[in-house]
Design a protein around this motif. Structure first.
Motif: not given
Length: 484
Positions: A268-288
């Motif tokens: 979960l520490y990878l979510f500290r990386i801005r690009t990783f956090r935006a890519a994974v989080g943005g992907s999740f909410f976009t796919r909703l």
């Protein structure tokens, strides 16, 4: 226990040959196609299978849900297994297990056996996509990763669109069992190609986080199941609430557990990386927002407009054509304007297109529907490829396995949740008597599409956290800026 590797084949993290590099994207693309096709090809065959197995159509929901549930539960261990036993053996095992599960599904004589074999299929499928993506990340430089990922993601876009058509044709002209038997020759050829050409990468491993696997798997499984059965009235509100609370408690417990572990199941520490956090989080909410489109559009076409399942499937085909066309343009677009601009603006466009789909009615021209499908396919292809490649923009080679695992897990969860959200929206807006009144059905689906469009646009909030230069290592923009 370390397993021996033939010295004649690329292994022990040695650089693969040029021939292996050329064949690797094709091999991974085929695996992606098999896994993606299996999520949709059964949809049009449900009535035929339920009649053959002498069960109600509603009971077939377990056959569809068991596959996606097993994907979500077992994806988190794929990275650990690949690091421990090597990408070649893990990928071969995944294809073999998926192929065996397909064979047993085709031979199943009752629904309980079919559900169990679908779980076996899902276990194999859960490792094919993340391990294939991991192998690509470790084989190709970041400057080449965008084009490679764009190529191998085409099957993941095309397969869900071909699935309903293929399922309808197979049931209409062959037998429903051939839906599963179709995977067998592809899987056997894939096994041979994996043994001959797939690079074998390994990393030092640690003990598997078994407690984390149980907590995370149980939480995701319960949450996915609740979303699948919600609104069907098969469980009481008290039972659904209890399962929802238990699922969330399991996931919350895993989050706390992961903070105390040196090597948790998901890093979960990878979510500290801005690009990783935006890519994974943005992907999740976009796919909703857009994840439920494969559910909503066939419902609109078949129940609302009166098209047959095969006709409805063909109306989705322009999306696949546009997706393939966009792949050639996407690297140049990202190279010119960058990830932030593309993801923010493209997400808005997708939301607007969903709202335009809400204007389709009984008098709408088929050619207008085809044009909308083509536009939606192109922009969704750009969205998926940009989100998938941004994950690796600022992660190291050592972190690529953990990044691939998290990205694949969240992607699978968002696909399941996206369909569930679309189903809930449809149940909310569509009255119970709409089945016999196409006008009511169309009106309700229009509201559901509008709601999904708004939800998609809201997901741009996540992508706004990106900086203009984020992702330049993947899109080649640094090279351009350096030479300017």
């Amino acid at each position: 226990m370390s397993l021996p590797i033939s010295p004649a084949l690329p292994g022990n993290n040695q650089q693969p040959s040029d021939a292996a590099k050329r064949l690797l994207p094709w091999l991974v693309a085929v695996a992606f196609f098999m896994e993606s096709l299996d999520t949709t090809i059964l949809n049009t065959a449900v009535p035929a299978i339920s009649a053959a197995l002498h069960v109600g159509t509603l009971s077939m929901k377990a056959v569809l849900a068991s596959y996606t549930l097993s994907l979500a539960v077992f994806i988190p261990i794929s990275g650990w297994v690949a690091d421990r036993f090597g990408t070649r053996r893990t990928f071969a095992f995944a294809i073999g297990l998926f192929t065996l599960g397909s064979l047993l599904c085709g031979l199943s004589s009752n629904i309980h056996l079919l559900v169990a074999c679908r779980v076996l299929q899902g276990c194999g499928g859960s490792m094919m996509v993340p391990v294939g993506r991991l192998t690509l990340v470790r084989t190709f430089a970041k400057s080449d990763l965008l084009r490679t990922m764009s190529f191998v993601s085409i099957p993941a876009l095309v397969a869900p669109m071909l699935g309903p058509v293929a399922g309808g044709l197979i049931v209409g002209y062959l037998h429903w069992r051939f839906i599963f038997f179709l995977n067998i020759p592809i899987g056997l050829v894939g096994l041979v190609m994996v043994y001959l050409h797939l690079p074998d990468y390994r990393e030092e491993t640690h003990a598997l986080d078994v407690v984390g696997l149980i907590m995370f798997g149980s939480g995701v499984g319960l949450l996915s199941y609740v979303l699948e059965v919600f609104g069907e009235h098969t469980l009481s509100s008290r039972e659904i609430t209890a399962m929802l609370v238990m699922g969330l408690a399991m996931l919350g417990g895993y989050w706390m557990h992961a903070k105390t572990m040196q090597y948790p199941l998901l890093q979960l520490y990878l979510f500290r990386i801005r690009t990783f956090r935006a890519a994974v989080g943005g992907s999740f909410f976009t796919r909703l927002g857009i994840g439920g489109v494969p559910f909503l559009l066939p419902l609109l076409y078949q129940v609302g407009l009166g098209f047959t399942p095969v006709q409805s499937g063909f109306l989705l085909m322009p999306q696949a054509l546009a997706a393939m066309s966009m792949k050639a343009m996407m690297p140049k677009l990202l190279e010119k304007v960058g990830y932030r601009w593309v993801l923010v603006s493209n997400t808005v466009v997708l939301g607007v297109l969903l709202m335009v789909f809400a204007t389709i009615g009984l008098t709408t021209s088929v050619w207008w529907i085809v044009l909308l499908a083509f536009l939606y396919g192109g922009f969704s292809s750009l969205q998926y490829s940009a989100m998938n490649t941004l994950v690796y923009a600022d992660t190291t080679d050592q972190e690529s396995s953990a990044a691939s695992t998290i990205a694949s897990t969240m992607q699978q969860m968002s696909i399941s949740f996206g369909v569930a959200v679309a189903g809930l929206a449809t149940a909310f807006f569509v009255p119970e008597n709409a089945q016999s009144a196409p006008g009511l059905m169309i009106h309700g689906l229009h509201k559901a599409l509008l709601a999904m469009g708004v939800l998609t646009i809201l997901s741009t909030v996540v992508f706004r956290s990106l900086k203009p230069e984020d992702g330049d290592t993947v899109s080649h923009r640094k090279a351009i800026h350096a030479g300017a």
